[in-house]
Design a protein around this motif. Structure first.
Motif, mmCIF file in Angstrom:
data_model
loop_
_atom_site.group_PDB
_atom_site.id
_atom_site.type_symbol
_atom_site.label_atom_id
_atom_site.label_comp_id
_atom_site.label_asym_id
_atom_site.label_seq_id
_atom_site.Cartn_x
_atom_site.Cartn_y
_atom_site.Cartn_z
ATOM 1 N N LEU A 49 0.811 -1.205 0.000
ATOM 2 C CA LEU A 49 0.000 0.000 0.000
ATOM 3 C C LEU A 49 0.850 1.262 0.000
ATOM 4 O O LEU A 49 0.346 2.342 -0.315
ATOM 5 N N GLY A 50 2.104 1.138 0.347
ATOM 6 C CA GLY A 50 2.961 2.311 0.428
ATOM 7 C C GLY A 50 3.975 2.415 -0.684
ATOM 8 O O GLY A 50 4.833 3.300 -0.661
ATOM 9 N N THR A 51 3.933 1.507 -1.666
ATOM 10 C CA THR A 51 4.898 1.531 -2.759
ATOM 11 C C THR A 51 4.184 1.423 -4.093
ATOM 12 O O THR A 51 3.053 0.936 -4.183
ATOM 13 N N THR A 52 4.849 1.879 -5.151
ATOM 14 C CA THR A 52 4.337 1.793 -6.519
ATOM 15 C C THR A 52 5.481 1.302 -7.410
ATOM 16 O O THR A 52 6.628 1.169 -6.950
ATOM 17 N N PRO A 53 5.233 1.044 -8.700
ATOM 18 C CA PRO A 53 6.321 0.608 -9.595
ATOM 19 C C PRO A 53 7.370 1.675 -9.878
ATOM 20 O O PRO A 53 8.391 1.377 -10.516
ATOM 21 N N TRP A 54 7.155 2.911 -9.429
ATOM 22 C CA TRP A 54 8.162 3.941 -9.675
ATOM 23 C C TRP A 54 9.432 3.659 -8.867
ATOM 24 O O TRP A 54 9.362 3.230 -7.725
ATOM 25 N N ALA A 55 10.574 3.913 -9.496
ATOM 26 C CA ALA A 55 11.875 3.725 -8.838
ATOM 27 C C ALA A 55 12.899 4.572 -9.567
ATOM 28 O O ALA A 55 12.626 5.162 -10.623
ATOM 29 N N ASP A 56 14.085 4.617 -9.031
ATOM 30 C CA ASP A 56 15.150 5.415 -9.633
ATOM 31 C C ASP A 56 15.444 4.927 -11.048
ATOM 32 O O ASP A 56 15.693 3.735 -11.273
ATOM 33 N N GLY A 57 15.398 5.830 -12.020
ATOM 34 C CA GLY A 57 15.726 5.504 -13.401
ATOM 35 C C GLY A 57 14.564 5.026 -14.244
ATOM 36 O O GLY A 57 14.740 4.767 -15.445
ATOM 37 N N VAL A 58 13.364 4.879 -13.676
ATOM 38 C CA VAL A 58 12.206 4.413 -14.446
ATOM 39 C C VAL A 58 11.664 5.566 -15.282
ATOM 40 O O VAL A 58 11.357 6.647 -14.771
ATOM 41 N N ARG A 59 11.541 5.337 -16.574
ATOM 42 C CA ARG A 59 11.094 6.386 -17.479
ATOM 43 C C ARG A 59 9.603 6.686 -17.335
ATOM 44 O O ARG A 59 8.810 5.816 -16.961
ATOM 45 N N LEU A 60 9.255 7.925 -17.680
ATOM 46 C CA LEU A 60 7.863 8.348 -17.706
ATOM 47 C C LEU A 60 7.344 8.143 -19.129
ATOM 48 O O LEU A 60 7.910 8.714 -20.084
ATOM 49 N N LEU A 61 6.308 7.334 -19.291
ATOM 50 C CA LEU A 61 5.763 7.025 -20.611
ATOM 51 C C LEU A 61 4.326 7.502 -20.734
ATOM 52 O O LEU A 61 3.552 7.441 -19.777
ATOM 53 N N ARG A 62 3.973 7.967 -21.933
ATOM 54 C CA ARG A 62 2.579 8.290 -22.225
ATOM 55 C C ARG A 62 1.787 6.993 -22.360
ATOM 56 O O ARG A 62 2.353 5.885 -22.385
ATOM 57 N N ASP A 63 0.457 7.131 -22.513
ATOM 58 C CA ASP A 63 -0.366 5.927 -22.627
ATOM 59 C C ASP A 63 -0.166 5.192 -23.946
ATOM 60 O O ASP A 63 -0.654 4.077 -24.121
ATOM 61 N N ASP A 64 0.561 5.796 -24.890
ATOM 62 C CA ASP A 64 0.897 5.088 -26.132
ATOM 63 C C ASP A 64 2.278 4.458 -26.067
ATOM 64 O O ASP A 64 2.782 3.928 -27.060
ATOM 65 N N GLY A 65 2.919 4.537 -24.892
ATOM 66 C CA GLY A 65 4.211 3.900 -24.695
ATOM 67 C C GLY A 65 5.411 4.739 -25.087
ATOM 68 O O GLY A 65 6.544 4.242 -25.031
ATOM 69 N N THR A 66 5.213 6.003 -25.475
ATOM 70 C CA THR A 66 6.330 6.849 -25.878
ATOM 71 C C THR A 66 6.865 7.634 -24.684
ATOM 72 O O THR A 66 6.092 8.083 -23.829
ATOM 73 N N PRO A 67 8.179 7.825 -24.612
ATOM 74 C CA PRO A 67 8.765 8.594 -23.501
ATOM 75 C C PRO A 67 8.560 10.097 -23.716
ATOM 76 O O PRO A 67 8.141 10.542 -24.784
ATOM 77 N N VAL A 68 8.866 10.869 -22.685
ATOM 78 C CA VAL A 68 8.608 12.310 -22.713
ATOM 79 C C VAL A 68 9.922 13.066 -22.534
ATOM 80 O O VAL A 68 10.715 12.751 -21.645
ATOM 81 N N ARG A 69 10.117 14.099 -23.392
ATOM 82 C CA ARG A 69 11.252 15.011 -23.255
ATOM 83 C C ARG A 69 10.755 16.330 -22.671
ATOM 84 O O ARG A 69 9.575 16.680 -22.814
ATOM 85 N N PRO A 70 11.622 17.104 -22.053
ATOM 86 C CA PRO A 70 11.204 18.408 -21.514
ATOM 87 C C PRO A 70 10.635 19.344 -22.570
ATOM 88 O O PRO A 70 9.828 20.225 -22.246
ATOM 89 N N SER A 71 11.029 19.164 -23.827
ATOM 90 C CA SER A 71 10.561 20.066 -24.886
ATOM 91 C C SER A 71 9.223 19.643 -25.482
ATOM 92 O O SER A 71 8.707 20.331 -26.370
#
Length: 372
Positions: A213-235
């Motif tokens: 209940l206190g943890t999720t799949p997020w961890a150091d180095g895990v990329r942020l992906l959109r719902d179509d599976g593509t990663p996100v850049r700051p731009s």
């Protein structure tokens, strides 16, 4: 059954001409009655249990073609119930209860969605087959009697003869001599019992070890992906915009865990000037980006609205509002806890990644978290 006695001994020495009613409970002790077999109990009175049989349809003659055919039918249905119960247990093993989790891949297709329906189908077949088998057994293999019975007086004699009647009914059922049917019923009972008890195995073997209940799949180095599976850049985002992202998993896909959904928000220049990060979280953002859990801390609803002009995140379910420039603290509605913030950074390829998991549990407030 009550017996009639007369004479001096029956009335304590007085010579009476009227009958005095006694019965087996008067003549025999409870211990003596308990040792009697059915024949001895019958000898005490033809109507010892107050039953009068009006009509009897006998069961098929033992060994007759009719009896054999009926036995095969009942055995077949009970065997089907046992096989379906076994199939349920084999499928349920795929949940990792007592075997490793199965990869529900058949011909390259993911069959995981069929897991629950298959459990329902196999359990339904097993229970239906049990019901049909019982109906056929009663209709085709048991004698049918029409009888009336007097109300019992609750004597010990009645209780003893009731037990004898039950034992006699077992003998009349023919089960002791139908070995194959008796074995099938035993297998069916064991399979059905295991099928019903198997789901309780989760109470014994809890897969949620650690702090689920206190943890999720997020961890150091895990990329942020959109719902179509593509990663996100700051731009990729415009100032004042919001993007829902999920943690990446090996293979280029994202983890569809609802508790891990995150709002990646790019602040406007004027919001950056107003930004007041909570203590200890000044470095949780990256540039003009911040990331907050998408799960409302009131009732766990998905927070999906963002007013870029006011900098407020809105939950449409119960109208809770969170101010993004002040650590997503609640400023309106029933929520009392800020949205957990995900620390983010950019990897060597220029894509957003998490630096760690959320520092606190996501979703509805825990009883021990109180008002934060």
């Amino acid at each position: 059954m009550s017996t009639t006695h007369s004479g001096p001994g029956a009335a304590g020495g007085d010579d009476t001409s009227g009958p005095v009613h006694g019965g087996p409970d008067d003549d025999y002790s409870p211990e003596r009655l308990a040792t009697m077999d059915r024949t001895e109990l019958d000898r005490l009175g033809a109507r010892y249990d107050g039953v009068e049989v009006l009509h009897v349809d006998p069961a098929p003659e033992p060994g007759s073609p009719l009896e054999k055919r009926a036995t095969r039918q009942v055995t077949m249905w009970f065997a089907l119930a046992a096989v379906a119960a076994l199939a349920f247990l084999v499928i349920y093993a795929g949940s990792g209860w007592f075997l490793p989790d199965w990869e529900w891949q058949v011909g390259g297709s993911d069959w995981s969605a069929l897991f629950t329906p298959l459990l329902g189908v196999t359990m339904g077949i097993s229970l239906t087959a049990i019901g049909i088998g019982l109906v056929l057994y009663v209709k085709k293999l048991l004698p049918h009697e029409t009888a009336v019975q007097d109300k019992h007086d609750g004597s010990h004699f009645d209780r003893v003869t009731t037990g004898a009647t039950l034992l006699g009914g077992l003998d009349k059922s023919g089960l002791p001599r139908r070995k194959l049917l008796l074995t099938t019923i035993g297998l069916m009972g064991a399979g059905a019992g295991a099928m019903i008890l198997a789901p309780l195995g989760g109470l014994i073997r809890n897969p949620n070890t650690g702090n689920p209940l206190g943890t999720t799949p997020w961890a150091d180095g895990v990329r942020l992906l959109r719902d179509d599976g593509t990663p996100v850049r700051p731009s990729d985002q415009q100032p004042g915009s919001l993007e829902t992202v999920f943690p990446a998993v090996p293979g280029g896909n994202f983890h569809a865990d609802a508790s891990a959904s995150v709002m990646l928000i790019r602040l406007r220049p004027d919001q950056i000037e107003e930004l007041e990060a909570p203590e200890g979280r000044a470095d949780y953002g990256y540039g003009d980006y911040v990331a907050y859990s998408k799960i409302c801390t009131h009732a766990g609803c998905p927070v999906s609205l963002y007013e870029q002009e006011t900098g407020r995140i809105l939950c449409p379910c119960h109208q809770s509002q969170f101010l993004v420039t002040e650590g997503a603290r609640p400023v309106f509605g029933p929520a009392t806890r800020a949205l957990p913030q995900l620390p983010i950074a950019v990897d060597d390829e220029g894509y957003f990644v998490a630096r760690a998991d959320f520092p606190e549990p996501v979703g509805p407030s825990f009883w021990n978290l109180g008002r934060l």
